[in-house]
Motif scaffolding. Structure first.
Motif, PDB file in Angstrom:
ATOM      1  N   PRO A  59     -28.221  22.406 -18.989  1.00  0.00           N
ATOM      2  CA  PRO A  59     -28.222  23.860 -18.783  1.00  0.00           C
ATOM      3  C   PRO A  59     -26.790  24.383 -18.615  1.00  0.00           C
ATOM      4  O   PRO A  59     -25.877  23.624 -18.304  1.00  0.00           O
ATOM      5  CB  PRO A  59     -29.025  24.030 -17.496  1.00  0.00           C
ATOM      6  N   ALA A  60     -26.614  25.673 -18.845  1.00  0.00           N
ATOM      7  CA  ALA A  60     -25.300  26.300 -18.693  1.00  0.00           C
ATOM      8  C   ALA A  60     -24.851  26.216 -17.235  1.00  0.00           C
ATOM      9  O   ALA A  60     -25.672  26.282 -16.321  1.00  0.00           O
ATOM     10  CB  ALA A  60     -25.361  27.755 -19.137  1.00  0.00           C
ATOM     11  N   LYS A  61     -23.536  26.072 -17.048  1.00  0.00           N
ATOM     12  CA  LYS A  61     -22.965  26.002 -15.703  1.00  0.00           C
ATOM     13  C   LYS A  61     -22.074  27.222 -15.497  1.00  0.00           C
ATOM     14  O   LYS A  61     -20.996  27.294 -16.078  1.00  0.00           O
ATOM     15  CB  LYS A  61     -22.159  24.719 -15.544  1.00  0.00           C
ATOM     16  N   PRO A  62     -22.511  28.197 -14.695  1.00  0.00           N
ATOM     17  CA  PRO A  62     -21.709  29.415 -14.521  1.00  0.00           C
ATOM     18  C   PRO A  62     -20.400  29.156 -13.781  1.00  0.00           C
ATOM     19  O   PRO A  62     -20.359  28.404 -12.815  1.00  0.00           O
ATOM     20  CB  PRO A  62     -22.620  30.339 -13.723  1.00  0.00           C
ATOM     21  N   ALA A  63     -19.324  29.765 -14.287  1.00  0.00           N
ATOM     22  CA  ALA A  63     -18.006  29.710 -13.656  1.00  0.00           C
ATOM     23  C   ALA A  63     -17.383  31.095 -13.820  1.00  0.00           C
ATOM     24  O   ALA A  63     -17.229  31.578 -14.943  1.00  0.00           O
ATOM     25  CB  ALA A  63     -17.140  28.647 -14.309  1.00  0.00           C
ATOM     26  N   LYS A  64     -17.058  31.735 -12.710  1.00  0.00           N
ATOM     27  CA  LYS A  64     -16.498  33.087 -12.737  1.00  0.00           C
ATOM     28  C   LYS A  64     -15.118  33.070 -13.395  1.00  0.00           C
ATOM     29  O   LYS A  64     -14.320  32.177 -13.160  1.00  0.00           O
ATOM     30  CB  LYS A  64     -16.409  33.629 -11.322  1.00  0.00           C
ATOM     31  N   LEU A  65     -14.873  34.070 -14.250  1.00  0.00           N
ATOM     32  CA  LEU A  65     -13.566  34.198 -14.906  1.00  0.00           C
ATOM     33  C   LEU A  65     -12.509  34.625 -13.894  1.00  0.00           C
ATOM     34  O   LEU A  65     -12.783  35.445 -13.010  1.00  0.00           O
ATOM     35  CB  LEU A  65     -13.626  35.250 -16.019  1.00  0.00           C
ATOM     36  N   PRO A  66     -11.277  34.126 -14.012  1.00  0.00           N
ATOM     37  CA  PRO A  66     -10.190  34.603 -13.151  1.00  0.00           C
ATOM     38  C   PRO A  66      -9.908  36.090 -13.423  1.00  0.00           C
ATOM     39  O   PRO A  66     -10.149  36.580 -14.526  1.00  0.00           O
ATOM     40  CB  PRO A  66      -8.994  33.748 -13.578  1.00  0.00           C
ATOM     41  N   ALA A  67      -9.379  36.777 -12.436  1.00  0.00           N
ATOM     42  CA  ALA A  67      -9.058  38.199 -12.570  1.00  0.00           C
ATOM     43  C   ALA A  67      -8.128  38.429 -13.762  1.00  0.00           C
ATOM     44  O   ALA A  67      -7.186  37.669 -13.985  1.00  0.00           O
ATOM     45  CB  ALA A  67      -8.402  38.707 -11.291  1.00  0.00           C
ATOM     46  N   GLY A  68      -8.419  39.447 -14.560  1.00  0.00           N
ATOM     47  CA  GLY A  68      -7.580  39.815 -15.693  1.00  0.00           C
ATOM     48  C   GLY A  68      -7.790  38.991 -16.950  1.00  0.00           C
ATOM     49  O   GLY A  68      -7.085  39.177 -17.934  1.00  0.00           O
ATOM     50  N   SER A  69      -8.754  38.071 -16.919  1.00  0.00           N
ATOM     51  CA  SER A  69      -8.956  37.210 -18.085  1.00  0.00           C
ATOM     52  C   SER A  69     -10.295  37.475 -18.763  1.00  0.00           C
ATOM     53  O   SER A  69     -11.155  38.164 -18.233  1.00  0.00           O
ATOM     54  CB  SER A  69      -8.868  35.736 -17.674  1.00  0.00           C
ATOM     55  N   GLY A  70     -10.444  36.903 -19.942  1.00  0.00           N
ATOM     56  CA  GLY A  70     -11.693  36.949 -20.686  1.00  0.00           C
ATOM     57  C   GLY A  70     -12.029  35.540 -21.123  1.00  0.00           C
ATOM     58  O   GLY A  70     -11.195  34.638 -21.051  1.00  0.00           O
ATOM     59  N   GLY A  71     -13.257  35.335 -21.577  1.00  0.00           N
ATOM     60  CA  GLY A  71     -13.694  34.011 -21.982  1.00  0.00           C
ATOM     61  C   GLY A  71     -13.657  33.839 -23.487  1.00  0.00           C
ATOM     62  O   GLY A  71     -13.884  34.779 -24.239  1.00  0.00           O
ATOM     63  N   LEU A  72     -13.368  32.619 -23.916  1.00  0.00           N
ATOM     64  CA  LEU A  72     -13.376  32.274 -25.336  1.00  0.00           C
ATOM     65  C   LEU A  72     -14.279  31.075 -25.552  1.00  0.00           C
ATOM     66  O   LEU A  72     -14.151  30.059 -24.866  1.00  0.00           O
ATOM     67  CB  LEU A  72     -11.962  31.924 -25.820  1.00  0.00           C
ATOM     68  N   ALA A  73     -15.213  31.212 -26.493  1.00  0.00           N
ATOM     69  CA  ALA A  73     -15.998  30.082 -26.996  1.00  0.00           C
ATOM     70  C   ALA A  73     -15.598  29.947 -28.460  1.00  0.00           C
ATOM     71  O   ALA A  73     -15.852  30.837 -29.261  1.00  0.00           O
ATOM     72  CB  ALA A  73     -17.488  30.352 -26.864  1.00  0.00           C
ATOM     73  N   LEU A  74     -14.921  28.858 -28.797  1.00  0.00           N
ATOM     74  CA  LEU A  74     -14.418  28.639 -30.151  1.00  0.00           C
ATOM     75  C   LEU A  74     -15.104  27.422 -30.749  1.00  0.00           C
ATOM     76  O   LEU A  74     -15.173  26.374 -30.122  1.00  0.00           O
ATOM     77  CB  LEU A  74     -12.905  28.406 -30.118  1.00  0.00           C
ATOM     78  N   LEU A  75     -15.605  27.568 -31.965  1.00  0.00           N
ATOM     79  CA  LEU A  75     -16.217  26.464 -32.701  1.00  0.00           C
ATOM     80  C   LEU A  75     -15.340  26.092 -33.886  1.00  0.00           C
ATOM     81  O   LEU A  75     -14.966  26.957 -34.676  1.00  0.00           O
ATOM     82  CB  LEU A  75     -17.609  26.863 -33.206  1.00  0.00           C
ATOM     83  N   CYS A  76     -15.016  24.810 -34.016  1.00  0.00           N
ATOM     84  CA  CYS A  76     -14.344  24.288 -35.210  1.00  0.00           C
ATOM     85  C   CYS A  76     -15.407  23.567 -36.023  1.00  0.00           C
ATOM     86  O   CYS A  76     -16.148  22.739 -35.489  1.00  0.00           O
ATOM     87  CB  CYS A  76     -13.243  23.308 -34.833  1.00  0.00           C
ATOM     88  N   TYR A  77     -15.478  23.878 -37.328  1.00  0.00           N
ATOM     89  CA  TYR A  77     -16.547  23.307 -38.141  1.00  0.00           C
ATOM     90  C   TYR A  77     -16.114  23.115 -39.585  1.00  0.00           C
ATOM     91  O   TYR A  77     -15.135  23.699 -40.042  1.00  0.00           O
ATOM     92  CB  TYR A  77     -17.788  24.194 -38.092  1.00  0.00           C
ATOM     93  N   VAL A  78     -16.875  22.274 -40.287  1.00  0.00           N
ATOM     94  CA  VAL A  78     -16.740  22.106 -41.726  1.00  0.00           C
ATOM     95  C   VAL A  78     -17.979  22.725 -42.336  1.00  0.00           C
ATOM     96  O   VAL A  78     -19.102  22.386 -41.950  1.00  0.00           O
ATOM     97  CB  VAL A  78     -16.644  20.616 -42.119  1.00  0.00           C
TER      98      VAL A  78
END
Length: 158
Positions: A59-78
């Motif tokens: 399951p997903a594990k929630p972690a609060k973002l630090p102040a002033g930041s945003g989240g990135l989910a990046l996928l590398c694929y062929v």
């Protein structure tokens, strides 16, 4: 007095997380689509929290973002595409891909996980993401999540 408020604050934090709108996304070989899909990794994205991978076993594990930041989910694929005989589509994730991220006052390198994903909290701003000769420009907004994919090649299938 502090002892009295600590449990109340903890309950409020848990209630806030439960009320946060969790949205699942999956990559279909071309773009991220809302919702989960059988057999592929889903991304759990909640504004204000780091995006994370989710599947039947983990399951997903929630972690609060630090102040002033945003989240990135990046996928590398062929990309997998059909050849002369078939019209197959889809993709293969690139595990352990070295990814370079450059932006305002920051340059870092990280590796993707076994599902081809990299999850980071970054200060808001414009970034360039590079994997091998491939690159992509992304924008990170404060308190928001960005889902991005970078194609590291194309494989013809017959």
């Amino acid at each position: 007095m502090k002892r009295l408020f600590a449990p109340i604050l903890m309950l409020l934090a848990i209630a806030g997380l439960a009320m946060a709108q969790t949205t699942l996304f999956h990559f279909d070989g071309t773009a991220f689509q809302e919702g989960a899909s059988t057999g592929v990794t889903s991304i759990s994205a909640v504004d204000g929290y780091l995006p994370s991978a989710e599947n039947e076993k983990t399951p997903a594990k929630p972690a609060k973002l630090p102040a002033g930041s945003g989240g990135l989910a990046l996928l590398c694929y062929v990309q997998q595409s059909g050849g002369k005989l078939t019209g197959a589509g889809g993709y293969h994730p690139i595990a352990s891909a070295p990814v370079e991220i450059s932006g305002p006052r920051i340059k870092l390198m990280a590796r993707t996980d076994e599902s081809g994903y990299l999850f980071l909290a970054l200060p808001a701003g414009q970034y360039e993401v590079k994997y091998a000769p491939f690159s992509k420009k992304i924008r990170i907004e404060k308190g928001k999540n960005t889902l991005a994919a970078i194609r590291g090649g194309k494989r013809m299938v017959d």
